[in-house]
Design a protein around this motif. Structure first.
Motif, mmCIF file in Angstrom:
data_model
loop_
_atom_site.group_PDB
_atom_site.id
_atom_site.type_symbol
_atom_site.label_atom_id
_atom_site.label_comp_id
_atom_site.label_asym_id
_atom_site.label_seq_id
_atom_site.Cartn_x
_atom_site.Cartn_y
_atom_site.Cartn_z
ATOM 1 N N ALA A 43 0.733 -1.340 0.115
ATOM 2 C CA ALA A 43 -0.145 0.071 -0.217
ATOM 3 C C ALA A 43 1.027 1.238 -0.282
ATOM 4 N N ALA A 44 2.332 1.524 0.494
ATOM 5 C CA ALA A 44 2.249 2.132 0.837
ATOM 6 C C ALA A 44 3.462 2.456 -0.287
ATOM 7 N N SER A 45 3.960 1.617 -1.640
ATOM 8 C CA SER A 45 3.609 1.669 -2.432
ATOM 9 C C SER A 45 3.234 2.894 -3.575
ATOM 10 N N PHE A 46 2.320 2.856 -3.265
ATOM 11 C CA PHE A 46 1.037 3.911 -4.029
ATOM 12 C C PHE A 46 0.736 5.229 -3.641
ATOM 13 N N GLY A 47 1.724 5.106 -2.453
ATOM 14 C CA GLY A 47 1.893 7.127 -2.038
ATOM 15 C C GLY A 47 0.649 7.054 -1.085
ATOM 16 N N GLU A 48 0.202 6.230 -0.207
ATOM 17 C CA GLU A 48 -0.731 6.024 0.796
ATOM 18 C C GLU A 48 -0.882 6.816 1.691
ATOM 19 N N PRO A 49 -1.039 8.061 2.554
ATOM 20 C CA PRO A 49 -0.649 8.149 3.918
ATOM 21 C C PRO A 49 -0.702 7.339 4.748
ATOM 22 N N ASP A 50 0.693 7.691 5.510
ATOM 23 C CA ASP A 50 0.734 6.744 6.552
ATOM 24 C C ASP A 50 -0.245 6.421 7.810
ATOM 25 N N ASP A 51 -1.640 7.312 8.215
ATOM 26 C CA ASP A 51 -2.609 7.711 8.730
ATOM 27 C C ASP A 51 -3.549 7.141 8.165
ATOM 28 N N ASP A 52 -3.602 6.546 6.919
ATOM 29 C CA ASP A 52 -4.630 6.364 6.607
ATOM 30 C C ASP A 52 -5.589 5.065 7.674
ATOM 31 N N GLU A 53 -6.901 5.010 7.659
ATOM 32 C CA GLU A 53 -7.266 3.892 8.685
ATOM 33 C C GLU A 53 -8.127 2.745 8.014
ATOM 34 N N GLY A 54 -8.554 3.233 6.385
ATOM 35 C CA GLY A 54 -9.100 1.957 5.881
ATOM 36 C C GLY A 54 -8.090 0.491 6.024
ATOM 37 N N GLY A 55 -9.043 0.039 6.199
ATOM 38 C CA GLY A 55 -8.050 -1.184 6.530
ATOM 39 C C GLY A 55 -8.576 -1.876 4.811
ATOM 40 N N GLY A 56 -7.962 -3.747 4.640
ATOM 41 C CA GLY A 56 -7.985 -3.903 3.665
ATOM 42 C C GLY A 56 -8.228 -5.645 3.781
ATOM 43 N N ALA A 57 -8.782 -6.577 2.944
ATOM 44 C CA ALA A 57 -8.332 -7.756 3.291
ATOM 45 C C ALA A 57 -8.303 -8.478 1.945
ATOM 46 N N TRP A 58 -7.540 -9.907 1.818
ATOM 47 C CA TRP A 58 -7.722 -10.305 0.382
ATOM 48 C C TRP A 58 -7.698 -12.303 0.660
ATOM 49 N N LEU A 59 -8.359 -12.484 0.207
ATOM 50 C CA LEU A 59 -8.523 -14.101 0.382
ATOM 51 C C LEU A 59 -8.325 -14.465 -1.436
ATOM 52 N N ARG A 60 -8.244 -15.921 -1.327
ATOM 53 C CA ARG A 60 -8.255 -16.412 -2.553
ATOM 54 C C ARG A 60 -8.123 -17.460 -3.060
ATOM 55 N N ASP A 61 -8.557 -18.794 -3.552
ATOM 56 C CA ASP A 61 -9.123 -20.446 -4.069
ATOM 57 C C ASP A 61 -7.857 -20.918 -3.646
ATOM 58 N N PRO A 62 -7.897 -21.913 -2.466
ATOM 59 C CA PRO A 62 -6.618 -22.679 -2.380
ATOM 60 C C PRO A 62 -6.173 -23.427 -3.717
ATOM 61 N N ALA A 63 -7.092 -24.047 -5.096
ATOM 62 C CA ALA A 63 -7.598 -24.570 -5.931
ATOM 63 C C ALA A 63 -7.234 -23.937 -6.645
ATOM 64 N N GLY A 64 -7.513 -22.583 -6.926
ATOM 65 C CA GLY A 64 -7.655 -21.328 -8.100
ATOM 66 C C GLY A 64 -8.353 -22.021 -8.608
ATOM 67 N N ALA A 65 -9.292 -22.091 -8.633
ATOM 68 C CA ALA A 65 -10.634 -21.662 -9.494
ATOM 69 C C ALA A 65 -11.470 -21.069 -9.916
ATOM 70 N N GLY A 66 -12.172 -20.329 -7.862
ATOM 71 C CA GLY A 66 -13.109 -19.329 -7.180
ATOM 72 C C GLY A 66 -11.916 -17.854 -7.803
ATOM 73 N N PRO A 67 -12.597 -17.104 -8.288
ATOM 74 C CA PRO A 67 -12.391 -15.464 -8.104
ATOM 75 C C PRO A 67 -11.983 -15.424 -6.178
ATOM 76 N N ARG A 68 -10.741 -14.006 -7.126
ATOM 77 C CA ARG A 68 -10.181 -13.407 -5.975
ATOM 78 C C ARG A 68 -11.586 -12.348 -4.922
ATOM 79 N N LEU A 69 -11.113 -12.497 -3.949
ATOM 80 C CA LEU A 69 -11.879 -11.777 -2.914
ATOM 81 C C LEU A 69 -11.129 -10.346 -2.335
#
Length: 137
Positions: A43-69
């Motif tokens: 996130a810091a590579s995009f120049g996001e401010p250090d005080d950004d309070e917005g969280g994020g999470a990313w999930l994937r299908d371990p089998a690679g079949a379903g979409p990323r969430l």
């Protein structure tokens, strides 16, 4: 390379909602893209401010079949019914209804809510933040 689909949720608490969907779909955390060691570094590579309070999470299908969430915290609340929803498919077979009910019970215990039951066919639920989805065969 073919087109891929990611599904992104606007959330109040990205990390908590991602935990619910990991359970629902048997997904796993997606590691940050190379060469980054953490999502914060990415996130810091995009120049996001250090005080950004917005969280994020990313999930994937371990089998690679379903979409990323993707789960991204936003300031505004959910105000209407989803125009798109996920169907959690437990598989067909003689015991499908039993598996639908068992998965729904598991997700209800994790903070989901049963909205409608269509006996023998599917159960409409909402996740902890009110996003509707179905559990079906």
């Amino acid at each position: 390379m073919g087109i891929r689909v990611d599904l992104t949720f606007d959330t109040v608490n990205a990390e908590a909602l991602a935990e619910f969907w990991k359970l629902a779909l048997d997904y796993e955390d997606e590691p940050p893209p190379a060469p980054f060691a953490t999502r914060a570094e990415w996130a810091a590579s995009f120049g996001e401010p250090d005080d950004d309070e917005g969280g994020g999470a990313w999930l994937r299908d371990p089998a690679g079949a379903g979409p990323r969430l993707c789960f991204l915290d936003v300031p505004e609340p959910k105000t209407a019914k989803n125009r798109l929803h996920i169907d959690v498919r437990v598989g067909k077979g003689d015991d499908a209804w039993q598996r639908i009910r068992a998965k729904s019970a598991q997700l209800e215990a994790a903070g989901g809510r049963i909205l409608t039951t269509v006996d023998g066919h599917h159960i409409v639920m909402s996740d902890p933040e009110g996003n509707e989805f179905c559990v079906a065969a």
